[in-house]
Write an enzyme that holds these catalytic residues in place. Structure first.
Site, mmCIF file in Angstrom:
data_model
loop_
_atom_site.group_PDB
_atom_site.id
_atom_site.type_symbol
_atom_site.label_atom_id
_atom_site.label_comp_id
_atom_site.label_asym_id
_atom_site.label_seq_id
_atom_site.Cartn_x
_atom_site.Cartn_y
_atom_site.Cartn_z
ATOM 1 N N CYS A 194 -20.456 2.085 59.301
ATOM 2 C CA CYS A 194 -21.739 2.254 59.374
ATOM 3 C C CYS A 194 -22.721 1.785 60.399
ATOM 4 O O CYS A 194 -24.104 1.970 60.795
ATOM 5 C CB CYS A 194 -22.180 1.169 58.103
ATOM 6 S SG CYS A 194 -21.036 -0.263 58.011
ATOM 7 N N HIS B 228 -22.624 -4.657 55.555
ATOM 8 C CA HIS B 228 -23.068 -2.943 55.874
ATOM 9 C C HIS B 228 -24.308 -2.680 56.767
ATOM 10 O O HIS B 228 -24.925 -4.055 56.156
ATOM 11 C CB HIS B 228 -22.711 -2.788 53.834
ATOM 12 C CG HIS B 228 -22.605 -1.319 54.027
ATOM 13 N ND1 HIS B 228 -22.655 -0.372 55.140
ATOM 14 C CD2 HIS B 228 -24.223 -0.732 53.454
ATOM 15 C CE1 HIS B 228 -23.055 0.270 55.194
ATOM 16 N NE2 HIS B 228 -23.584 0.844 53.168
#
Ligand SMILES: [Zn+2]
Length: 404
Positions: A72, A356
Site C-alpha cells: 500500500c 495502511h
C-alpha cells in the site's frame, strides 16, 4: 506527429532558445550558468512541453493499483506521482527515450512509465493495474526494500525519485568526486553564492525529476563567539517538517510546522560545524530557509519519532490549505508571495507496526480517494484528516521572475 511538423517545432524551439539565452533578462538570473548549459536545458524543456501537449490522449486516471503483499505504501506514492502532471506526461510519452544521454537502460523508468500508462489508459476497463514488474525492478535497484515488511512511504518516495533521476539524468558522465571541499565565498554576495551552488548542482543533476522537485535550502549559521555569519546551500527534494508538541487541543496548522522548521535553533559546540573565522567549533545559532523554490514541493509531516527504544507516531491533526499556500515567508527576504496549490495527499492510518497507506489526488475534475485497487470520489472537506502524511503542492504563481 508527422516528421515535417516535428522539424518545425524543433526549429521554432531552437530560435526561441537562442533568443532567450542571448537576452540579458535571463542572463542576470543565471549569470554563472554557461550559455551551452542554459541552451540545452531550455531546448529540452520546450521540446518536451511541445510534444506533451500534442500527443496525449488521457483516460480519467481513476484506476487503482493492486496490493501485491503489503504494497500500500507503493500504491499510495505512485498515485500521488501519477497526479504530478509534469511527471505523468513525461512518462506517458516516454520522453526519457528522446533525451537520455546515458547508455544504460532506464529499466525502472520504463517500468514506472508502464504503470502510469495503465493508470491513464483512455480505454480503461476499470481493472486495477498490477505494479509487480515495477516493484521487482525497484527492489532490484534498492535491495533495502526487499522482503514483505511494511515500508515507509516517504522513504520509498525518496529512493524512487533518486533512482528515476539517476536513470534519466541528462548529465550522467559528470564525475561525482565525493563531497567538494567547502568553497570560500566570504567576499561574494549571498545570492551569487546560492546561484553558484545551484549551477554546480545543475551541471551534474539535470532531469525531469530535478526540473520538478529540486529546490535549494539555505542554512545560515551565526557564531555566538565572533558573530560571523556563514551560509551553506543544499539541494532538497522534499521538506520534512517537525510537528510542534501541544499539550492540549491536539490540533496544529501547517504554518506552525513551517515556523518550527525555520525557527532559529541553538547548537552547542559538539553539534556545530567549524566556524570559519574562529577556526574551531563554537556555539552558534542555525536557521533554515528556502533559497530556491521547486515547481512541486513535497511536504513530509514527520509523524514518526524514533527514540532510543521505539518508534512512536503522532496522530495530531495538522490542518493545511488546499490552495494558495504561501511559502514566501520562508524564502529569501523580499521574495514576495510564493503560492502553491495542493494536488495530492499520501495518508497513513493506524500505528507504527500496523499501518495502511492511502492517497487522495486531484485530477482536474475533482478529488478521489485511492485505496489500493479501489477508487472513490471524495469532497474537499474530507481531505483534511489526522492521517495526512505527505503533501504534494504545485506552484501556482509564475516562477518566471524568480527574484532574489
Ligand atoms: Zn566564530
Amino acid at each position: 506527429m508527422p516528421g515535417a511538423s516535428g522539424v518545425n517545432v524543433e526549429g521554432s524551439c531552437e530560435a526561441l532558445c537562442r533568443t532567450l539565452v542571448s537576452q540579458n533578462g535571463l542572463q542576470r538570473e543565471t549569470a554563472d550558468i554557461s550559455q551551452s548549459v542554459l541552451y540545452t536545458s531550455l531546448m529540452g524543456l520546450l521540446l518536451v512541453a511541445d510534444n506533451e501537449k500534442e500527443q496525449l490522449t488521457l483516460g480519467s486516471g481513476r484506476i487503482g493499483l493492486r496490493n501485491i503483499g503489503n504494497t500500500c505504501f507503493l500504491n499510495a506514492v505512485v498515485q500521488c506521482l501519477s497526479h504530478t502532471c509534469g511527471l505523468r506526461d513525461y512518462c506517458l510519452l516516454k520522453s526519457h527515450r528522446q533525451e537520455k544521454f546515458s547508455k544504460e537502460e532506464a529499466t525502472l523508468m520504463e517500468a514506472f512509465s508502464e504503470v502510469l500508462s495503465g493508470l491513464w489508459d483512455a480505454n480503461e476497463g476499470h481493472t486495477a493495474v498490477n505494479p509487480r514488474q515495477f516493484y521487482n525492478n525497484f527492489k532490484e535497484a534498492v535491495p533495502y526494500f526487499s522482503g514483505y515488511s511494511q515500508q515507509d512511504a516517504q522513504e520509498f518516495l525518496r529512493f524512487l525519485l533518486d533512482k528515476l533521476h539517476t536513470e534519466i539524468n541528462r548529465r550522467p558522465y559528470v564525475r561525482r568526486a565525493g563531497k567538494d571541499p567547502e568553497p570560500k565565498y566570504a567576499r561574494i554576495r549571498l545570492s551569487e553564492e546560492a546561484v553558484a551552488m545551484w549551477k554546480k548542482h545543475l551541471e551534474r543533476d539535470d532531469s525531469r525529476i530535478a526540473d520538478l522537485f529540486s529546490g535549494q535550502l539555505r542554512s545560515s549559521l551565526h557564531c555566538s563567539v565572533c558573530s560571523h555569519y556563514s551560509n551553506t546551500f543544499d539541494v532538497f527534494c522534499d521538506l520534512s517538517l517537525p510537528i510542534p508538541k501541544k499539550s492540549f487541543a491536539g490540533e496544529v496548522t501547517l504554518k506552525e510546522c513551517l515556523d518550527l522548521f525555520s525557527q532559529e535553533e541553538k547548537l552547542d559546540k559538539e553539534n556545530s560545524p567549524m566556524c570559519e573565522r574562529c577556526n574551531r567549533r563554537t556555539e552558534c545559532t542555525k536557521r533554515l530557509s528556502i533559497q530556491r523554490f521547486p515547481q512541486v514541493i513535497v511536504i513530509h509531516l514527520n509523524r514518526f519519532t524514533t527514540s532510543r527504544w521505539s518508534i512512536s507516531k503522532s496522530t495530531v491533526y495538522v490542518s493545511f490549505p488546499l490552495t494558495n499556500l504561501d511559502l514566501g515567508p520562508y524564502g529569501p527576504i523580499d521574495c514576495g508571495p510564493v503560492l502553491y496549490n495542493l494536488y495530492a495527499i499520501c495518508n497513513h492510518a493506524g500505528t507504527v507496526n500496523m499501518g495502511h497507506y492511502t492517497a487522495c489526488c486531484s485530477d482536474g475534475n475533482g478529488w478521489c480517494f485511492y485505496n489500493d485497487s479501489s477508487v472513490t470520489p471524495v469532497s474537499e472537506n474530507q481531505l483534511q484528516t489526522n492521517q495526512a502524511y505527505v503533501l504534494f503542492y504545485q506552484r501556482s504563481n509564475s516562477s518566471a521572475a524568480i527574484r532574489k
